[in-house]
Design a protein around this motif. Structure first.
Motif, PDB file in Angstrom:
ATOM      1  N   GLU A 299       0.822  -1.212   0.000  1.00  0.00           N
ATOM      2  CA  GLU A 299       0.000   0.000   0.000  1.00  0.00           C
ATOM      3  C   GLU A 299       0.857   1.263   0.000  1.00  0.00           C
ATOM      4  N   ALA A 300       2.072   1.152   0.496  1.00  0.00           N
ATOM      5  CA  ALA A 300       2.940   2.319   0.687  1.00  0.00           C
ATOM      6  C   ALA A 300       3.755   2.619  -0.573  1.00  0.00           C
ATOM      7  N   VAL A 301       3.068   2.837  -1.681  1.00  0.00           N
ATOM      8  CA  VAL A 301       3.741   3.081  -2.957  1.00  0.00           C
ATOM      9  C   VAL A 301       4.523   4.393  -2.924  1.00  0.00           C
ATOM     10  N   ALA A 302       3.886   5.448  -2.432  1.00  0.00           N
ATOM     11  CA  ALA A 302       4.550   6.753  -2.410  1.00  0.00           C
ATOM     12  C   ALA A 302       5.767   6.740  -1.495  1.00  0.00           C
ATOM     13  N   MET A 303       5.661   6.040  -0.368  1.00  0.00           N
ATOM     14  CA  MET A 303       6.814   5.949   0.530  1.00  0.00           C
ATOM     15  C   MET A 303       7.935   5.160  -0.127  1.00  0.00           C
ATOM     16  N   GLY A 304       7.574   4.138  -0.885  1.00  0.00           N
ATOM     17  CA  GLY A 304       8.583   3.400  -1.630  1.00  0.00           C
ATOM     18  C   GLY A 304       9.323   4.289  -2.604  1.00  0.00           C
ATOM     19  N   ASP A 305       8.589   5.188  -3.255  1.00  0.00           N
ATOM     20  CA  ASP A 305       9.229   6.124  -4.181  1.00  0.00           C
ATOM     21  C   ASP A 305      10.186   7.056  -3.443  1.00  0.00           C
ATOM     22  N   LYS A 306       9.812   7.465  -2.236  1.00  0.00           N
ATOM     23  CA  LYS A 306      10.663   8.386  -1.475  1.00  0.00           C
ATOM     24  C   LYS A 306      11.960   7.718  -1.031  1.00  0.00           C
TER      25      LYS A 306
ATOM     26  N   TYR B 178      17.737   4.063  -1.659  1.00  0.00           N
ATOM     27  CA  TYR B 178      17.476   2.715  -1.153  1.00  0.00           C
ATOM     28  C   TYR B 178      16.634   1.948  -2.172  1.00  0.00           C
ATOM     29  N   LEU B 179      16.550   0.654  -1.984  1.00  0.00           N
ATOM     30  CA  LEU B 179      15.801  -0.194  -2.903  1.00  0.00           C
ATOM     31  C   LEU B 179      14.549  -0.714  -2.200  1.00  0.00           C
ATOM     32  N   PRO B 180      13.363  -0.193  -2.541  1.00  0.00           N
ATOM     33  CA  PRO B 180      12.145  -0.671  -1.882  1.00  0.00           C
ATOM     34  C   PRO B 180      11.777  -2.084  -2.320  1.00  0.00           C
ATOM     35  N   VAL B 181      11.324  -2.872  -1.355  1.00  0.00           N
ATOM     36  CA  VAL B 181      10.850  -4.234  -1.604  1.00  0.00           C
ATOM     37  C   VAL B 181       9.464  -4.322  -0.971  1.00  0.00           C
ATOM     38  N   HIS B 182       8.439  -4.438  -1.792  1.00  0.00           N
ATOM     39  CA  HIS B 182       7.069  -4.393  -1.286  1.00  0.00           C
ATOM     40  C   HIS B 182       6.521  -5.796  -1.020  1.00  0.00           C
ATOM     41  N   VAL B 183       5.830  -5.929   0.107  1.00  0.00           N
ATOM     42  CA  VAL B 183       5.118  -7.162   0.439  1.00  0.00           C
ATOM     43  C   VAL B 183       3.701  -6.789   0.872  1.00  0.00           C
ATOM     44  N   GLU B 184       2.759  -7.669   0.591  1.00  0.00           N
ATOM     45  CA  GLU B 184       1.364  -7.390   0.934  1.00  0.00           C
ATOM     46  C   GLU B 184       1.063  -7.875   2.349  1.00  0.00           C
ATOM     47  N   LEU B 185       0.544  -6.966   3.179  1.00  0.00           N
ATOM     48  CA  LEU B 185       0.223  -7.310   4.569  1.00  0.00           C
ATOM     49  C   LEU B 185      -1.124  -6.703   4.974  1.00  0.00           C
ATOM     50  N   THR B 186      -2.109  -6.844   4.119  1.00  0.00           N
ATOM     51  CA  THR B 186      -3.410  -6.232   4.389  1.00  0.00           C
ATOM     52  C   THR B 186      -4.051  -6.755   5.666  1.00  0.00           C
ATOM     53  N   GLU B 187      -3.875  -8.042   5.954  1.00  0.00           N
ATOM     54  CA  GLU B 187      -4.543  -8.607   7.131  1.00  0.00           C
ATOM     55  C   GLU B 187      -3.909  -8.125   8.428  1.00  0.00           C
ATOM     56  N   LEU B 188      -2.589  -8.023   8.471  1.00  0.00           N
ATOM     57  CA  LEU B 188      -1.950  -7.548   9.698  1.00  0.00           C
ATOM     58  C   LEU B 188      -2.291  -6.091   9.983  1.00  0.00           C
ATOM     59  N   LYS B 189      -2.598  -5.322   8.946  1.00  0.00           N
ATOM     60  CA  LYS B 189      -2.985  -3.929   9.171  1.00  0.00           C
ATOM     61  C   LYS B 189      -4.289  -3.842   9.960  1.00  0.00           C
ATOM     62  N   ARG B 190      -5.115  -4.877   9.880  1.00  0.00           N
ATOM     63  CA  ARG B 190      -6.375  -4.881  10.626  1.00  0.00           C
ATOM     64  C   ARG B 190      -6.135  -4.802  12.132  1.00  0.00           C
ATOM     65  N   GLY B 191      -4.970  -5.267  12.565  1.00  0.00           N
ATOM     66  CA  GLY B 191      -4.629  -5.197  13.980  1.00  0.00           C
ATOM     67  C   GLY B 191      -3.806  -3.980  14.340  1.00  0.00           C
ATOM     68  N   GLY B 192      -3.526  -3.129  13.347  1.00  0.00           N
ATOM     69  CA  GLY B 192      -2.773  -1.910  13.621  1.00  0.00           C
ATOM     70  C   GLY B 192      -1.283  -2.039  13.418  1.00  0.00           C
ATOM     71  N   GLY B 193      -0.863  -2.978  12.555  1.00  0.00           N
ATOM     72  CA  GLY B 193       0.565  -3.156  12.332  1.00  0.00           C
ATOM     73  C   GLY B 193       0.874  -3.540  10.908  1.00  0.00           C
ATOM     74  N   SER B 194       2.163  -3.535  10.586  1.00  0.00           N
ATOM     75  CA  SER B 194       2.602  -3.929   9.255  1.00  0.00           C
ATOM     76  C   SER B 194       3.969  -4.601   9.375  1.00  0.00           C
TER      77      SER B 194
END
Length: 286
Positions: free
Chosen positions: A236-243, A249-265
């Motif tokens: 979800e953090a595409v813009a932060m990856g660009d920054k 640095y080299l951004p490496v994205h992983v999907e963590l939609t379910e853990l965000k439900r608990g307030g974390g990533s």
């Protein structure tokens, strides 16, 4: 600096399997007990994060989840280690209190010097270590979870200067939702998550920091893990990856939609283990 010029440092991490992860209570603004968690998807996403870290060359230890502790998957909150010394966690909410015991048992099985806390603190959720910043510095958050008295206690345990930073936005209740170490001396942070005085402190200490905006922070783009070159953050953090890419640095994205439900990533799910470095002639456990 280009990302190809940055050298990653091999790290050792601790994660906890999401065997019992669900959202059955609400202790932060992101938790919604009416929205069911897809347990199968949560495990698949967690496993992809673990595999990603291992594929980058890092060592990942895994704690088994404990029944009745659904938030134990957020392994970063269980303790904070520097140079083989461990400052244990003491959770604010009773629902998570027993997690601290499980983490203490893990450290008891290795060559660690463990200190039980006298004050409420939630481990790496509210502590970040920068070993090459000003000779080795700990940044520490307070305002929602960690008692500021824990900062002085951590300094005595770890023997490193601790800089207190006040969090003021309940959406960013832990330091690791508002600030991240990009390598051993550089950070990224969202200024408005901090009090005006803490913003001035950060600006003075880290004039070259990567500055995130609210969109980045709400996407949990600062809840990242970096080895000094590769920055692992959620999809979800595409813009932060660009920054971070623009910062070299080299951004490496992983999907963590379910853990965000608990307030974390990413960072919430990963504790960094920092064993001590032996001096010449020094034995383990000495």
């Amino acid at each position: 600096m280009n990302h190809s010029d940055r050298l990653p440092r091999n790290r050792t991490y601790l994660m906890c399997s999401p065997d019992h992860f669900t959202v059955e209570y609400a202790i932060n603004p992101w938790m919604d007990t009416t929205a069911p968690v897809d347990a199968t998807l949560a495990f698949r996403q967690w496993e992809m994060l673990r595999t990603t870290l291992a594929d980058l060359g890092h060592t990942v230890h895994v704690l088994n989840g404990v029944p009745g502790l659904p938030d134990m998957v957020y392994a970063a909150n269980g303790a904070f280690s520097v140079d083989g010394k461990v400052y244990g966690a003491r959770f604010k909410f009773p629902q998570r209190a027993a997690e601290a015991d499980a983490h203490q048992l893990f450290y008891a099985s290795g060559e660690w010097s463990f200190a039980s806390p006298g004050h409420v603190n939630e481990g790496e959720g509210d502590f970040a270590y920068l070993p090459e910043a000003y000779g080795g510095m700990v940044l520490a958050g307070y305002g929602f979870r960690t008692d500021p008295a824990a900062h002085a206690e951590a300094q005595e345990v770890l023997g490193r200067p601790v800089i207190s930073l006040k969090l003021v936005d309940p959406a960013f209740y832990h330091l690791d939702t508002a600030l991240a170490a990009l390598d051993d001396r550089h950070i990224a942070y969202y200024p408005d998550a901090f009090s005006p005085a803490s913003q001035r402190v950060l600006a003075q200490l880290f004039p070259d920091a990567v500055i995130a905006d609210r969109h980045d922070a709400e996407a949990f783009g600062l809840n990242l893990v970096s080895d000094g070159r590769h920055v692992v953050l959620n999809t979800e953090a595409v813009a932060m990856g660009d920054k971070v890419r623009a910062a070299g640095y080299l951004p490496v994205h992983v999907e963590l939609t379910e853990l965000k439900r608990g307030g974390g990533s990413v960072k919430c799910a990963v504790a960094e283990l920092r064993p001590g470095v032996l001096k010449a002639g020094e034995a383990l456990g000495a």
